[in-house]
Design an enzyme around this catalytic site. Structure first.
Site, short mmCIF file in Angstrom:
data_model
loop_
_atom_site.label_atom_id
_atom_site.label_comp_id
_atom_site.label_asym_id
_atom_site.label_seq_id
_atom_site.Cartn_x
_atom_site.Cartn_y
_atom_site.Cartn_z
N HIS A 37 32.96 37.68 39.95
CA HIS A 37 32.90 36.55 38.88
C HIS A 37 31.99 36.97 37.84
O HIS A 37 32.62 36.92 36.52
CB HIS A 37 32.32 35.15 39.46
N LYS A 150 41.62 41.63 41.98
CA LYS A 150 41.27 41.35 43.57
C LYS A 150 42.55 40.32 43.86
O LYS A 150 43.17 40.59 44.91
CB LYS A 150 39.90 40.60 43.60
N ASP A 151 42.81 39.41 42.86
CA ASP A 151 43.89 38.38 43.39
C ASP A 151 45.03 38.77 42.39
O ASP A 151 45.31 38.16 41.43
CB ASP A 151 43.64 36.85 42.93
#
Ligand code: AMP
Length: 281
Positions: A37, A150-151
């Site tokens: 993040h 990542k997603d």
């Protein structure tokens, strides 16, 4: 750094930046922040004058048997980390603030790229993501919005509805941040027992092996079968092992760039990862 919990407060905090036509960067998260993040925030800082990070565990993207209630909520720690990387505004609304008290009758459904991969085991998940991200986009009205690779499927879905609906912002994808042993960082890694945490990097290791095998000429179907077998033998319950084009089209052989996708469970914890493999003709 300011923290706002209401839409009105967020607007008030953003109004000087809007009046001065500053570039606003936006990083949506569900909190329990880690280096993945924080990297998104660092990227946002490079391009933008003002960076907003939202922290909201979005109930409508969780299935009935998923971890909405137990999802880690660590606002104070998140605020400390965000202050350190230079975030300007944290937006941490309640569910009521986001969804109000009237029923929501509008949905956003992106067809064609949400039915398989994570969409198969998580029906309605991407609709829930699309709705909350659109609402947040309307509240923040950023110039740039940052999402992690990542997603990967989520990033593709967001790019698609931003284009389809002419949402006036640019979506920026940021590479996967990994632990030293290769495990893709995730808030859900905290659920892993020490034994499972030790096993978890097998996903990235076997993705790298698969990429090397592909580049050495092993057939794609064989590579995927080997990857699934390796994970099963190591003790994972494999949800899917798939290959797609970067735009998520199905592909049969390695004759273009490919993205390898894995979703697998260790105990109750579902882990996802992906690796992009370049095709050199
Ligand atoms: P989440 O809090 O899990 O909803 O994630 C918020 C954003 O951080 C999403 O855009 C994720 O793709 C991104 N993200 C989460 N983990 C990572 C990671 N390991 N590397 C890069 N981006 C990540």
């Amino acid at each position: 750094m300011k923290t706002e919990t209401t839409i009105q407060g967020l607007s008030a905090s953003l109004s000087p930046a809007r009046a001065a036509r500053k570039m606003i960067g936006f990083v949506p998260t569900m909190g329990n922040l880690h280096e993945g993040h924080l990297n998104l925030v660092r990227e946002a800082k490079k391009l933008c004058d003002v960076v907003v990070v939202s922290i909201f565990v979005n109930p409508i993207q969780f299935g009935p048997d998923e971890d909405f209630d137990s999802y880690p909520r660590t606002l104070e720690q998140d605020q400390r980390l965000l202050a350190e990387v230079g975030c300007d505004i944290v937006f941490a609304p309640t569910v009521e603030q986001m969804y109000g008290t009237q029923p929501r009758l509008t949905n956003i459904s992106v067809s064609g790229i949400t039915e398989d991969l994570c969409g198969l085991q998580r029906p309605g998940h991407f609709d829930g993501v699309a709705v909350v991200v659109t609402k947040l986009f309307n509240m923040v009205q950023p110039t740039y919005a940052f999402f992690g690779e990542k997603d990967y499927q989520q990033l593709a879905v967001i790019r698609q509805f931003v284009r389809d609906l002419n949402i006036p912002l640019e979506v920026i994808g940021v590479p996967i941040a990994r632990a030293e042993d290769g495990l893709a960082l995730s808030s859900r890694n905290g659920y892993l027992s020490p034994e499972h945490r030790a096993l978890a990097p097998t996903i990235y290791q076997s993705l790298k092996t698969a990429a090397a095998d592909l580049q050495a000429g092993t057939a794609l179907a064989q590579v995927l079968a080997n990857l699934a077998q390796t994970l099963t033998d190591a003790g994972f319950v494999v949800d899917y092992v798939e290959a797609r084009s970067p735009q998520l089209h199905k592909i049969e052989q390695f004759d273009q760039d490919v993205v390898l996708f894995v979703a697998a469970k260790l105990g109750e914890t579902r882990l996802i990862d992906n690796l992009q493999v370049k095709y050199n003709a």
